[in-house]
Design a protein around this motif. Structure first.
Motif, PDB file in Angstrom:
ATOM      1  N   ASN A  91      -3.583   7.150  -8.838  1.00  0.00           N
ATOM      2  CA  ASN A  91      -4.031   8.598  -8.243  1.00  0.00           C
ATOM      3  C   ASN A  91      -3.906   8.763  -6.569  1.00  0.00           C
ATOM      4  O   ASN A  91      -4.699   7.689  -6.033  1.00  0.00           O
ATOM      5  CB  ASN A  91      -5.452   8.877  -8.600  1.00  0.00           C
ATOM      6  N   ILE A  92      -3.166   9.380  -6.040  1.00  0.00           N
ATOM      7  CA  ILE A  92      -3.046   9.605  -4.652  1.00  0.00           C
ATOM      8  C   ILE A  92      -3.614  10.757  -4.271  1.00  0.00           C
ATOM      9  O   ILE A  92      -3.097  11.941  -4.887  1.00  0.00           O
ATOM     10  CB  ILE A  92      -1.311   9.307  -4.157  1.00  0.00           C
ATOM     11  N   THR A  93      -4.424  10.702  -3.240  1.00  0.00           N
ATOM     12  CA  THR A  93      -5.015  12.102  -2.746  1.00  0.00           C
ATOM     13  C   THR A  93      -4.850  11.912  -1.327  1.00  0.00           C
ATOM     14  O   THR A  93      -4.841  11.021  -0.579  1.00  0.00           O
ATOM     15  CB  THR A  93      -6.350  12.105  -3.007  1.00  0.00           C
ATOM     16  N   ASP A 106      -2.465  20.209  -4.876  1.00  0.00           N
ATOM     17  CA  ASP A 106      -2.773  20.219  -3.460  1.00  0.00           C
ATOM     18  C   ASP A 106      -3.288  18.907  -3.127  1.00  0.00           C
ATOM     19  O   ASP A 106      -4.315  18.627  -3.367  1.00  0.00           O
ATOM     20  CB  ASP A 106      -3.734  21.685  -3.173  1.00  0.00           C
ATOM     21  N   GLY A 107      -2.291  18.335  -2.453  1.00  0.00           N
ATOM     22  CA  GLY A 107      -2.835  16.929  -1.856  1.00  0.00           C
ATOM     23  C   GLY A 107      -3.272  15.896  -2.899  1.00  0.00           C
ATOM     24  O   GLY A 107      -4.104  14.997  -2.880  1.00  0.00           O
ATOM     25  N   ARG A 118      -5.962  16.981 -13.838  1.00  0.00           N
ATOM     26  CA  ARG A 118      -5.497  18.213 -13.138  1.00  0.00           C
ATOM     27  C   ARG A 118      -4.100  18.512 -13.789  1.00  0.00           C
ATOM     28  O   ARG A 118      -3.177  17.812 -14.393  1.00  0.00           O
ATOM     29  CB  ARG A 118      -5.364  17.776 -11.912  1.00  0.00           C
ATOM     30  N   LEU A 119      -3.995  19.773 -13.661  1.00  0.00           N
ATOM     31  CA  LEU A 119      -2.698  20.344 -14.287  1.00  0.00           C
ATOM     32  C   LEU A 119      -1.371  20.183 -13.095  1.00  0.00           C
ATOM     33  O   LEU A 119      -1.680  20.075 -12.155  1.00  0.00           O
ATOM     34  CB  LEU A 119      -2.622  21.898 -14.415  1.00  0.00           C
ATOM     35  N   LEU A 120      -0.128  19.886 -13.707  1.00  0.00           N
ATOM     36  CA  LEU A 120       1.091  20.091 -12.958  1.00  0.00           C
ATOM     37  C   LEU A 120       1.156  21.366 -12.438  1.00  0.00           C
ATOM     38  O   LEU A 120       1.372  22.441 -12.823  1.00  0.00           O
ATOM     39  CB  LEU A 120       2.325  19.608 -13.792  1.00  0.00           C
ATOM     40  N   ILE A 121       1.212  21.478 -10.951  1.00  0.00           N
ATOM     41  CA  ILE A 121       1.444  22.463 -10.075  1.00  0.00           C
ATOM     42  C   ILE A 121       2.916  22.329  -9.495  1.00  0.00           C
ATOM     43  O   ILE A 121       2.665  21.713  -8.381  1.00  0.00           O
ATOM     44  CB  ILE A 121       0.440  22.858  -9.183  1.00  0.00           C
TER      45      ILE A 121
END
Ligand SMILES: O=P(O)(O)OC[C@H]1O[C@H](O)[C@H](O)[C@@H](O)[C@@H]1O
Length: 279
Positions: free
Chosen positions: A123-125, A97-98, A2-5
Motif C-alpha cells: 500500500n503506497i500512500t 487520490d494519493g 478502496r475502489l479503482l479510480i
C-alpha cells in the motif's frame, strides 16, 4: 478496500504507472518489482535516486527507488540475492487520490524457489510532503514459512553534505567485510558517510532524520525492527554495472528492514511493516 479510480493514474506504459495526488505530489511505480521509482513532493523535487543505467522491464532488478526485498535479505540464505519480489511482476489492485495498492502472490516461478503460498500487499500512500510504503505478507498456504524483508529505499541526496541523526546508542552489525561481520554500538550523534557503509542497526526504533542543506527528511517505520544503511562508496560503486562510477555521491540507502531475526508466519497469519518519509 478502496475502489479503482482510474482518473488518479496519469499514465501507464511498459508497466510504469505515473500517478499524482490532488495536493501535487507525484509517484512512478513499476509493476516489475512492485517498485516505487520516483517520488516528487508538491514542490517538484525528486527524493528517490534512480540510476540512469538501471535496467527496467521483466525480470530486471531496478537500481534505485524502493526495491521490495522478500523473502530473503541480501545473501542470508540460499535464494537469489535479495529474494525474488524485486524481479517479479506485480498486479495493480486499487488506486485513488494519493493511494496505490499492488499485490504479488506465489506462482509457478516463485514456488520453484520458495515452495510456499503467500500474498504480498504493498500500500503506497503519498501527499504533498509524505510518502508511506506499507508491506503486508500473508501466509495463504497450509504450512509455516520464514522470511526476511526490507524496503531498500534509495534517497537522493549529495552524500558529502548529508548526515543521519537518530542512531546514537544503537547496536549495529557492520557487514562491509562479508567474511568477518563486526558488532558495535553506534556512539555518535550523526552518521556521515565518507567510506563504504553497509550496516544493520538492530531494533532501531527511533525515527531517523536525514539532514542536508537542501532538505531534511524524517524517516520512521513500523513493523520492521532493523534499519540498514548502505552506500557502496567509490571502489564498490565502480564495480556495480548499473550504477555510474560517481553515483555513490548522490544517494544513501536507508532501509526499513527485518533482517537480524527472521519472521515465521503460520498458515493464515500476516505480518505488516511500513516506512514513512516526511519532508
Ligand atoms: O546490489 P544489490 O543486490 O541491489 O544489493 C545492494 C545492497 O543491498 C543492501 O543494502 C545490502 O546490505 C548490501 O550488502 C547490498 O550490497
Amino acid at each position: 478496500m478502496r475502489l479503482l479510480i482510474p482518473s488518479k493514474i496519469n499514465s501507464m506504459s511498459n508497466n510504469l504507472i505515473n500517478a499524482s495526488s490532488q495536493d501535487g505530489a507525484h509517484i512512478s511505480v513499476s509493476l516489475d518489482g512492485g517498485h516505487l521509482c520516483s517520488w516528487r513532493t508538491a514542490d517538484g523535487v525528486e527524493h528517490l535516486y534512480l540510476s540512469p543505467l538501471t535496467k527496467m522491464g521483466a525480470g530486471a532488478a531496478i537500481r534505485g527507488g524502493i526495491p521490495i526485498i522478500f523473502p530473503q535479505f541480501a545473501s542470508k540464505g540460499d535464494l537469489p540475492k535479495h529474494g525474488f519480489a524485486r524481479n517479479s511482476l506485480w498486479r495493480l489492485c486499487a488506486s485513488g487520490d494519493g493511494f496505490m495498492q499492488l499485490t504479488l502472490s506465489d506462482s509457478v516461478e516463485t514456488r520453484a524457489l520458495f515452495p510456499h503460498a503467500f500474498t504480498l500487499t504493498l500500500n503506497i500512500t503519498f501527499s504533498a510532503r509524505t510518502l508511506n510504503a506499507e508491506l503486508a505478507v500473508t501466509n495463504t498456504g497450509t504450512d509455516a514459512f520464514t522470511f526476511t524483508s526490507a524496503l531498500h529505499t534509495y534517497l537522493a541526496t549529495p552524500i558529502a553534505d548529508t548526515a543521519l541523526r537518530g542512531l546514537q546508542g544503537c547496536r549495529y552489525i557492520d557487514t562491509t567485510d562479508k567474511t568477518c561481520e563486526r558488532n558495535g554500538i553506534f556512539e555518535d550523534t550523526l552518521l556521515q558517510v565518507n567510506n563504504e557503509v553497509d550496516s544493520v542497526f538492530l531494533q532501531a526504533d527511533k525515527a531517523v532524520e536525514l539532514l542536508s542543506p537542501q532538505k531534511n527528511i524524517a524517516i520512521s517505520k513500523t513493523g520492521f525492527p532493523d534499519l540498514v544503511v548502505w552506500n557502496p562508496w567509490q571502489t564498490l560503486c565502480a564495480q556495480i554495472a548499473d550504477l555510474p562510477d560517481d553515483a555513490y555521491q548522490q544517494f544513501i540507502c536507508v532501509e526499513a528492514a527485518l533482517v537480524a531475526v527472521p519472521m515465521t508466519l503460520l498458515a493464515g497469519e500476516s505480518w505488516v511493516g511500513s516506512q514513512r518519509l516526511e519532508m
